[in-house]
Design an enzyme around this catalytic site. Structure first.
Site, PDB file in Angstrom:
ATOM      1  N   CYS A   2       0.836  -1.181   0.000  1.00 17.69           N
ATOM      2  CA  CYS A   2       0.000   0.000   0.000  1.00 17.69           C
ATOM      3  C   CYS A   2       0.875   1.236   0.000  1.00 17.69           C
ATOM      4  O   CYS A   2       2.019   1.212  -0.440  1.00 17.69           O
ATOM      5  CB  CYS A   2      -0.931   0.000   1.219  1.00 17.69           C
ATOM      6  SG  CYS A   2      -0.078  -0.125   2.795  1.00 17.69           S
ATOM      7  N   ARG A  54      -4.545   0.511   0.894  1.00 17.43           N
ATOM      8  CA  ARG A  54      -4.148  -0.896   0.905  1.00 17.43           C
ATOM      9  C   ARG A  54      -4.436  -1.603  -0.411  1.00 17.43           C
ATOM     10  O   ARG A  54      -5.514  -1.483  -0.978  1.00 17.43           O
ATOM     11  CB  ARG A  54      -4.875  -1.631   2.035  1.00 17.43           C
ATOM     12  CG  ARG A  54      -4.408  -3.088   2.197  1.00 17.43           C
ATOM     13  CD  ARG A  54      -5.223  -3.825   3.230  1.00 17.43           C
ATOM     14  NE  ARG A  54      -4.706  -5.194   3.423  1.00 17.43           N
ATOM     15  CZ  ARG A  54      -5.440  -6.199   3.847  1.00 17.43           C
ATOM     16  NH1 ARG A  54      -6.721  -6.025   4.143  1.00 17.43           N
ATOM     17  NH2 ARG A  54      -4.912  -7.402   3.991  1.00 17.43           N
ATOM     18  N   GLY A  80       4.190  -2.484   2.507  1.00 15.79           N
ATOM     19  CA  GLY A  80       5.196  -3.446   2.106  1.00 15.79           C
ATOM     20  C   GLY A  80       4.829  -4.874   2.437  1.00 15.79           C
ATOM     21  O   GLY A  80       3.663  -5.212   2.642  1.00 15.79           O
TER      22      GLY A  80
END
Length: 629
Positions: A2, A54, A80
């Site tokens: 995200c 996200r 990540g």
């Protein structure tokens, strides 16, 4: 995967205003995470907001952010993937931790709860995250070991702001800052701007492998390294044992990067790195994997036959997209301006198109990025070796005479990076001082030419000093030192920026298996001749997987994502380029030497190959006009 945002305001703001500002910042990066968003706000004693967008990859159901500790005193937003989160989770459970989700985000939170910031070094992954700890009145912001995920920050007018992309910060501060002299010089020399600089005064990139602590009581911050670098200790090991271990580690890291709750594929260019990654993934998959490549109608740029060979070998579901120049040209503005600061790596254009096409089929793609840094695969490493041999044999006076003659003979109107281009680049980089490697990596304007085009008040001749001090390498002389500089600068500032922005623009997550701390440290410990044997680049990687491919396949040369930008600048982009050298416009900018810049561009338009200097100038002007006109 995200993007994250956050800000701290020293003035009291309402929950409504805090939430509104954070949603505004989140909206700027919706392409990074179109599946979901989340916001945390605090208006007690001080004003704090953290948010994220996200792209759902792991724990699709319960991985919604922000995530809170059980007592809700600690909250995290995260961008990540943590590839070792399952092992960390098991270890934390053994220490008494309990979990509400199956997400890697909560693992970071629990790791911090138990071990504090010292736990950050245990994370194997690509990440940027921020944690607010109410009990300590501190915010912690961290970035991964290689800098795969971006993180910008600034402190302006009573606010501290951070974000995954510059566009969120610029939206929040509303006024575009002045041009930063350091960032400007780095861009024109390198064609990109490595951390900690940006093109804007007062806005910075958090460096890879660092975390920032903002003390809400002291209203100040400090930056610390996560994992202290250590000098590589050379192993006394046979080549065969090292080759076997390299194969094990590569297979292990590909497997760790393949964890996903959504479909996954690979970028397959047919080069050594992407071919090895695709092979490894196919061997550990129970069904056909998806591979993706692009080819070009212009045959001199097309190398799609190599990717087809590998796809057939591993029996993948291969998707090939054949592009023409129009496909690339029509995306120039969208791609270049999405970087938010000048960036002129022309391979970003085909990178975006392959990411865009791939995102129609899968949400995650493994890439071969990082293989050149980890295993010693760049042509510039040759050039460093050649410079040392050349300058030890050819007197400086003789070189001046030879270089003029050979440079003339090697001149070309073609912007293809062929033998002539490489020979001219090598000759122009020959340096009898200790600066030769710094000139080799200056793909835009070499140090001895930039002063001709920038006005004196904008020129900074000592801009590389920061990186010389940071790496403790001012005069690199061997492969280990070349690779150290590249990890600090070109990997973080160019390669990973290109991959992150072009893939995220298409809402695609890219993972680079070769960017694994364990693998990097292992290759760093090997004798240099294992990586580059004579003129054989990536020697040990190719040896490790030679028996998996047709004989000689991994030794075939590959040009990479070349695009004919030199031709475009003389054709479809020529009118726009000429508008950038309008003398009144240049005068109003007051950045460039008008006559020299005018001549540089005109010579290219008339047939002289100044492609990479002119393209660097072109990309800067596009960014400048968007921001200041």
């Amino acid at each position: 995967m995200c993007g994250i945002n956050g800000f701290i305001s020293l003035k009291q703001e309402s929950v409504v205003q805090l939430r509104s500002d954070m949603m505004m910042m989140n909206d700027m990066i919706i392409h990074r995470g179109p599946d979901d968003d989340g916001v945390f706000v605090n208006d007690q004693d001080f004003s704090l907001a953290m948010g994220m967008r996200r792209l759902s990859i792991i724990d699709l159901g319960s991985g919604k952010q922000p995530i809170y500790s059980e007592n809700e005193n600690i909250v995290i937003v995260f961008n990540g993937e943590i590839y070792n989160y399952r092992q960390l989770r098991d270890d934390l459970i053994s220490k008494g931790a309990t979990f509400k989700t199956k997400s890697d985000t909560e693992v970071i939170l629990k790791l911090y709860e138990i071990e504090g910031t010292s736990g950050f070094k245990k994370l194997d992954g690509m990440f940027a995250f921020s944690i607010y700890d109410k009990t300590k009145s501190k915010v912690f912001i961290a970035r991964d070991f290689f800098g795969e995920k971006p993180l910008y920050y600034t402190e302006k007018e009573g606010e501290f702001i951070w974000a995954s992309e510059l566009k969120s910060i610029l939206k929040k501060i509303k006024t575009v800052p002045s041009i930063d002299k350091s960032g400007l010089n780095l861009f024109f020399k390198l064609t990109y701007i490595p951390a900690p600089y940006t093109i804007y005064e007062g806005i910075y990139k958090l460096e890879a492998n660092h975390f920032l602590t903002y003390d809400l009581n002291a209203k100040s911050y400090e930056i610390e390294i996560i994992e202290e670098p250590t000098a590589p200790e050379r192993q006394d090991i046979s080549f065969e044992d090292a080759r076997s271990r390299v194969k094990e580690l590569v297979q292990e890291t590909v497997e760790s990067r393949s964890v996903s709750d959504v479909p996954i594929g690979t970028f397959l260019s047919g080069g050594v790195d992407s071919s090895v990654v695709s092979l490894c993934l196919s061997k550990m998959s129970t069904s056909k994997i998806n591979t993706f490549s692009i080819g070009f109608e212009k045959k001199s740029f097309d190398e799609s036959d190599k990717s087809r060979t590998v796809a057939k070998l591993i029996n993948s579901e291969h998707h090939e997209f054949i592009l023409n120049e129009k496909d690339l040209e029509q995306n120039v503005d969208e791609v270049l301006l999405n970087f938010d600061e000048p960036f002129s790596d022309s391979s970003s254009l085909p990178s975006y198109l392959v990411a865009n096409k791939t995102s129609e089929k899968v949400k995650v793609a493994l890439t071969g990025d990082g293989g050149d840094e980890v295993f010693g695969g760049y042509n510039k490493y040759y050039m460093g070796k050649i410079n040392q041999k050349y300058t030890s044999v050819i007197p400086k006076g003789v070189h001046k005479y030879l270089s003029k003659s050979i440079d003339f003979m090697m001149s070309t109107k073609n912007d293809r990076r062929g033998k002539r281009f490489k020979m001219r680049r090598l000759l122009r980089a020959i340096d009898y001082s200790d600066n030769y490697y710094w000139d080799i990596i200056s793909l835009g304007f070499a140090s001895n030419t930039l002063s001709k085009y920038l006005l004196p008040e904008y020129l900074d001749t000592s801009i590389f000093d920061y990186y010389k001090n940071k790496t403790s390498v001012s005069s690199p002389k061997n492969l280990t030192e070349y690779r150290m500089i590249d990890k600090q600068m070109s990997l973080e500032g160019d390669m990973l920026v290109k991959v992150d922005r072009t893939s995220m623009l298409s809402s695609l997550e890219c993972r680079a298996p070769f960017l694994n701390k364990k693998l990097w440290k292992y290759t760093d410990s090997l004798p240099e001749q294992f990586l580059m044997k004579g003129w054989d680049k990536k020697h040990i990687l190719k040896a490790a997987f030679a028996d998996e491919f047709p004989k000689g396949f991994l030794d075939k040369s590959k040009a990479g994502f070349g695009v004919p930008i030199g031709d475009w600048l003389r054709s479809s982009l020529s009118n726009e380029l000429e508008s950038f050298i309008d003398k009144q416009f240049l005068k109003s900018q007051n950045i460039f030497n008008i006559d020299a810049t005018h001549q540089l561009v005109k010579e290219h338009l008339m047939g002289k190959d100044n492609t990479f200097m002119v393209w660097t100038f072109f990309c800067f002007q596009k960014w400048y006009i968007k921001n200041y006109s």
